[in-house]
Design a protein around this motif. Structure first.
Motif, PDB file in Angstrom:
ATOM      1  N   SER A   1      -1.042   6.351  -1.154  1.00 41.35           N
ATOM      2  CA  SER A   1      -2.166   5.498  -0.643  1.00 41.35           C
ATOM      3  C   SER A   1      -1.532   4.256   0.229  1.00 41.35           C
ATOM      4  CB  SER A   1      -3.097   4.995  -1.655  1.00 41.35           C
ATOM      5  OG  SER A   1      -2.478   4.383  -2.420  1.00 41.35           O
ATOM      6  N   PRO A   2      -2.391   3.889   1.201  1.00 38.22           N
ATOM      7  CA  PRO A   2      -1.615   2.640   1.863  1.00 38.22           C
ATOM      8  C   PRO A   2      -1.653   1.458   0.996  1.00 38.22           C
ATOM      9  CG  PRO A   2      -4.129   3.092   2.651  1.00 38.22           C
ATOM     10  CD  PRO A   2      -3.517   4.398   1.663  1.00 38.22           C
ATOM     11  N   GLY A   3      -2.675   1.429  -0.044  1.00 38.32           N
ATOM     12  CA  GLY A   3      -2.334   0.202  -0.981  1.00 38.32           C
ATOM     13  C   GLY A   3      -0.954   0.418  -1.710  1.00 38.32           C
TER      14      GLY A   3
ATOM     15  N   SER B   1      -9.704   4.572   2.233  1.00 35.42           N
ATOM     16  CA  SER B   1      -8.574   4.916   1.598  1.00 35.42           C
ATOM     17  C   SER B   1      -7.783   3.552   1.355  1.00 35.42           C
ATOM     18  CB  SER B   1      -7.580   5.613   2.649  1.00 35.42           C
ATOM     19  OG  SER B   1      -6.805   4.925   3.564  1.00 35.42           O
ATOM     20  N   LEU B   2      -7.919   2.481   2.211  1.00 32.39           N
ATOM     21  CA  LEU B   2      -7.227   0.966   1.653  1.00 32.39           C
ATOM     22  C   LEU B   2      -7.926   0.725   0.427  1.00 32.39           C
ATOM     23  CD1 LEU B   2      -5.198  -1.082   2.303  1.00 32.39           C
ATOM     24  CD2 LEU B   2      -6.969  -2.008   3.741  1.00 32.39           C
TER      25      LEU B   2
ATOM     26  N   ASP C   1      -7.666   3.057  -2.655  1.00 31.25           N
ATOM     27  CA  ASP C   1      -6.440   3.348  -2.985  1.00 31.25           C
ATOM     28  C   ASP C   1      -6.259   5.046  -2.673  1.00 31.25           C
ATOM     29  OD1 ASP C   1      -3.691   2.570  -3.145  1.00 31.25           O
ATOM     30  OD2 ASP C   1      -3.951   2.776  -5.665  1.00 31.25           O
ATOM     31  N   LEU C   2      -6.622   5.540  -1.757  1.00 34.26           N
ATOM     32  CA  LEU C   2      -6.732   7.041  -1.745  1.00 34.26           C
ATOM     33  C   LEU C   2      -5.743   7.490  -0.573  1.00 34.26           C
ATOM     34  CD1 LEU C   2     -10.441   7.567  -1.419  1.00 34.26           C
ATOM     35  CD2 LEU C   2      -9.278   7.878  -3.315  1.00 34.26           C
TER      36      LEU C   2
END
Lengths: 183, 268
Positions: free
Chosen positions: A113-115, B238-239, B242-243
């Motif tokens: 994921s981007p996080g 998604s940010l 958290d995907l």
């Protein structure tokens, strides 16, 4: 190493229930594997026992020599923090003593994921992680981009070597790791 | 690192993908060949796997070139065999199944074939780079200009081949040009975004705009708006949650289409 404990399911990605399979990256364990292979050969070919014993002894001697050489060459890696693409370098790090601090793709086979990537970049900068390891069968772009964003050196290693023999595969890996600080 | 700067290339890529694929989507829906993109993408993927199997390195221009050659062969096949008796979509379906099976057969002989197959399916829009975006912009612009110049012919052949024939147009020739340009675009798109996401960009904005608008111009502009907006929502989701980014965008497209269908029912 890393035999999963407790519940195993697909939410962890493509994991191996019997433990990390990338065992050959620690040549000390390959000596044990060679021993077991010899035992298997002798069980099925008792007449050739002498030949198998001799082959094992000479191979293990050659490995011992090489292990010494490799360890000396990779000495500078000891306790260096490293980020890897997958959990596939656990045995290599156990042997050479570098520290895998995080992974680019923590769940094997599931895109990150981007996080995760953002916190990875921050962590790498604050901890001064200067090396990223990946294998040549993954898309090189994520590792290269991460390297560019953090200033870390990227090494793409051929850990399986196709039709090359074990010692030359390891020779190439150590050669790359050894030369990592040379621009 | 700044989240905005990190996600900007992915968003710009989505805008680019929306731009060209919404237009192509209108053609594809008119022709009733919804799955042509999945079939051509799979044929391109087969070409890339063959290149990797021949020993070319991942990311080398040869891999892209092999993808293009295979796609061109697929295009030729689709344009030559447009037969009244069997629906075009059935040929496309067979091409998809056979090229997928061939890709698995080839990947079976490679030590990490499965990784390549998965990568082509799910793509990796998070890692798109500025040079890649520049290259893609050039390819899309060239193809876009080509389609704009010959827009009347392309549209006529897509919507009414019999009429085109009677006007003296060689239908198979324009079909070939359509499939070829489509294939060139798809080969680049799939490298950035993967088969699933490219399919969503192609079909969903077009379907939503067809539900509410009649004229080509309105459909095109509303489709562009929808594509940009929905992909932005997907990236932010998604940010926030958290995907994985690509699959999150595809799910958003599906959800938006569902809302449009319900909205249409209510309005009626």
């Amino acid at each position: 190493m890393e035999i999963p404990e407790g519940k195993i399911d697909r939410t962890q990605g493509d994991i191996h229930p019997l433990g990390n399979p990338h065992v050959w990256l620690d040549p000390r364990r390959v000596k044990v594997i060679a021993q077991i292979i010899k035992e298997g050969l002798v069980k099925n070919d008792a007449a050739g026992q002498d030949v198998h014993e001799k082959n094992l002894a000479s191979y293990q001697q050659k490995l011992d020599q090489k292990i010494n050489e490799w360890q000396t060459r990779a000495k500078t890696l000891r306790s260096v923090p490293v980020v890897t693409y997958h959990k596939s370098f656990s045995y290599l790090s156990d042997w050479l003593g570098f520290q895998v601090v995080d992974y680019l793709e923590p769940k094997p086979g599931i895109p990150p994921s981007p996080g995760h990537i953002l916190s990875l970049i921050d962590m790498m900068k604050s901890k001064h992680v200067s090396l990223i390891l990946s294998e040549n069968y993954y898309n090189p772009v994520p590792a290269q981009e991460l390297g560019q964003k953090t200033g870390a050196k990227v090494l793409i290693l051929d850990t399986e070597g196709g039709d090359k023999d074990y010692i030359s595969v390891m020779d190439t890996i150590i050669g790359k790791l050894d030369g990592r600080l040379v621009p | 690192m700044n989240a905005f700067l990190f996600l900007l290339p992915a968003f710009v890529a989505c805008v680019l993908l929306t731009g060209i694929h919404t237009y192509l989507g209108i053609h594809v829906v008119r022709r009733g060949i919804i799955f042509v993109d999945i079939a051509l993408a799979q044929i391109a993927a087969l070409g890339m796997i063959v290149a990797l199997g021949l020993g070319f390195e991942e990311g080398s221009p040869w891999v892209y070139f092999f993808g293009l050659i295979f796609t061109a062969c697929g295009s030729l096949l689709f344009s030559l065999f447009r037969d009244e008796k069997i629906p075009q979509e059935s040929l496309i379906g067979v091409a998809f199944a056979v090229s997928s099976a061939l890709a698995i057969v080839v990947a079976d002989h490679m030590s990490h074939g499965a990784e390549h197959l998965k990568e082509i399916l799910s793509g990796n829009i998070l890692w798109v780079t500025w040079p890649q975006i520049l290259k893609t912009t050039c390819i899309y612009s060239l193809m876009g200009i080509f389609h704009f110049i010959f827009r009347k012919n392309f549209l006529l052949v897509s919507s009414d081949p019999a009429q085109a024939q009677s006007q003296g147009l060689k239908v198979w020739y324009w079909d070939l040009l359509f499939y070829l340009s489509f294939g060139i675009i798809i080969t680049s798109s799939v490298q950035i975004a993967g088969v699933l996401l490219v399919f969503s960009f192609l079909i969903v904005p077009t379907l939503c705009s067809i539900l509410f608008f009649e004229s080509l111009k309105r459909r095109l502009f509303s489709g562009w708006g929808i594509g940009v907006l929905v992909s932005l929502v997907g990236i932010l989701l998604s940010l926030w949650k958290d995907l994985p980014t690509g699959p999150a965008i595809v799910v958003c497209f599906g959800f938006f289409l569902g809302c449009c269908l319900i909205g249409r029912k209510v309005l009626k």
